[in-house]
Design a protein around this motif. Structure first.
Motif, PDB file in Angstrom:
ATOM      1  N   GLU A  87      16.484 -46.934   3.664  1.00  0.00           N
ATOM      2  CA  GLU A  87      16.141 -47.995   3.852  1.00  0.00           C
ATOM      3  C   GLU A  87      14.578 -48.677   3.062  1.00  0.00           C
ATOM      4  N   ASN A  88      13.316 -47.642   2.700  1.00  0.00           N
ATOM      5  CA  ASN A  88      13.273 -47.897   1.865  1.00  0.00           C
ATOM      6  C   ASN A  88      12.941 -47.956   0.373  1.00  0.00           C
ATOM      7  N   VAL A  89      14.166 -48.425  -0.009  1.00  0.00           N
ATOM      8  CA  VAL A  89      13.757 -49.280  -1.364  1.00  0.00           C
ATOM      9  C   VAL A  89      14.634 -50.228  -1.935  1.00  0.00           C
ATOM     10  N   ARG A  90      13.920 -51.191  -2.608  1.00  0.00           N
ATOM     11  CA  ARG A  90      14.564 -52.458  -2.909  1.00  0.00           C
ATOM     12  C   ARG A  90      14.793 -52.525  -4.741  1.00  0.00           C
ATOM     13  N   VAL A  91      15.511 -53.384  -5.199  1.00  0.00           N
ATOM     14  CA  VAL A  91      16.097 -53.015  -6.668  1.00  0.00           C
ATOM     15  C   VAL A  91      15.922 -54.215  -6.548  1.00  0.00           C
ATOM     16  N   VAL A  92      15.819 -54.478  -8.202  1.00  0.00           N
ATOM     17  CA  VAL A  92      15.189 -55.453  -9.008  1.00  0.00           C
ATOM     18  C   VAL A  92      15.846 -55.809 -10.318  1.00  0.00           C
ATOM     19  N   PRO A  93      16.392 -56.677 -10.466  1.00  0.00           N
ATOM     20  CA  PRO A  93      16.593 -56.626 -12.569  1.00  0.00           C
ATOM     21  C   PRO A  93      15.043 -57.708 -12.810  1.00  0.00           C
ATOM     22  N   LEU A  94      15.168 -56.634 -14.251  1.00  0.00           N
ATOM     23  CA  LEU A  94      14.092 -57.171 -14.910  1.00  0.00           C
ATOM     24  C   LEU A  94      13.539 -56.777 -15.719  1.00  0.00           C
ATOM     25  N   ASN A  95      13.696 -57.552 -17.307  1.00  0.00           N
ATOM     26  CA  ASN A  95      13.028 -56.950 -18.163  1.00  0.00           C
ATOM     27  C   ASN A  95      11.479 -56.791 -18.199  1.00  0.00           C
ATOM     28  N   ILE A  96      11.405 -55.230 -18.258  1.00  0.00           N
ATOM     29  CA  ILE A  96       9.964 -55.249 -17.762  1.00  0.00           C
ATOM     30  C   ILE A  96       8.765 -55.593 -18.320  1.00  0.00           C
ATOM     31  N   GLN A  97       9.375 -56.457 -20.058  1.00  0.00           N
ATOM     32  CA  GLN A  97       8.532 -56.891 -20.764  1.00  0.00           C
ATOM     33  C   GLN A  97       7.892 -58.141 -20.135  1.00  0.00           C
ATOM     34  N   LEU A  98       9.048 -58.265 -19.516  1.00  0.00           N
ATOM     35  CA  LEU A  98       8.323 -59.552 -18.332  1.00  0.00           C
ATOM     36  C   LEU A  98       7.755 -59.257 -16.512  1.00  0.00           C
ATOM     37  N   ILE A  99       7.381 -57.966 -16.280  1.00  0.00           N
ATOM     38  CA  ILE A  99       6.543 -57.913 -15.293  1.00  0.00           C
ATOM     39  C   ILE A  99       5.781 -59.234 -15.311  1.00  0.00           C
ATOM     40  N   GLU A 100       4.630 -58.753 -15.710  1.00  0.00           N
ATOM     41  CA  GLU A 100       3.401 -59.670 -15.269  1.00  0.00           C
ATOM     42  C   GLU A 100       3.940 -61.406 -14.059  1.00  0.00           C
TER      43      GLU A 100
END
Length: 211
Positions: A87-100
């Motif tokens: 229950e304590n995980v969320r999944v995010v699609p993201l290019n890490i270069q755009l994490i700001e």
């Protein structure tokens, strides 16, 4: 290796409340996503999710965000946490270069970086997830005293990363060139690590703490 496009993956991902398609909407408000005020830890490049599943099960009183770019990878992470009723995980699609802008100030307590691309050519080194430019971004949301746990099998990346951390106001608190034969007791073996350790690969590991 190039991944074959799985057109069915995105609809399946988006059907789950554990999958966050618009992470910037929650910057500074991730406690609302989890429904509690527990500390939040972050894995950059979660792969198929073995690490984040085991870590979250060991620490049910902490929250975890798993980031990767490809739906074809994230679908296995999501299926794993659903099948194991985590229950304590969320999944995010993201290019890490755009994490700001994805997380608010002091919102993250710990970052895990496991076997990222070493980008060995000089012209590509700024793409390393441990490069000073990335560390500057992480410092926008990593709390003072927060940690980055970093594992790699590439000695060039490892030794240059030590310098990146030192130059970026991090203190290296733990370091080993051979994790599996060290005194460190809290390692979780990733899929990549499991495969290549048997072929003689040595895993290098460090913990860097933000001053």
């Amino acid at each position: 290796m190039r991944l074959r496009k799985k057109w069915w993956a995105r609809p399946e991902l988006e059907s789950s409340s554990f999958f966050i398609t618009n992470p910037r909407d929650y910057a500074g408000r991730w406690s609302e996503v989890f429904g509690n005020d527990n500390e939040i830890n972050l894995e950059l490049g979660c792969g198929r999710g073995r690490f984040i599943r085991e870590k979250s099960k060991q620490n049910p009183n902490k929250n975890y965000v798993a980031i990767d770019l490809k739906d074809e990878i994230l679908i296995y992470t999501l299926r794993g946490i659903i099948e194991e009723e985590i229950e304590n995980v969320r999944v995010v699609p993201l290019n890490i270069q755009l994490i700001e802008g994805v997380f608010g100030k002091d919102e993250i307590s710990k970052i895990y970086i496991n076997f990222c691309n070493p980008w060995p050519k000089d012209r590509h080194k700024k793409r390393r997830l441990t490069h000073s430019g990335f560390l500057a971004n992480y410092k926008q949301f990593l709390r003072p005293g927060g940690e980055i746990w970093f594992k790699t099998d590439d000695i060039g990346l490892f030794e240059e990363s030590i310098e990146y951390f030192k130059e970026s106001s991090f203190e290296v608190e733990y370091l080993t060139y051979d994790l599996h034969n060290s005194d460190f007791q809290h390692n979780i073996v990733t899929e990549y690590e499991s495969k290549f350790t048997g072929l003689g690969m040595k895993t290098m590991f460090l913990i860097a703490k933000l001053k």
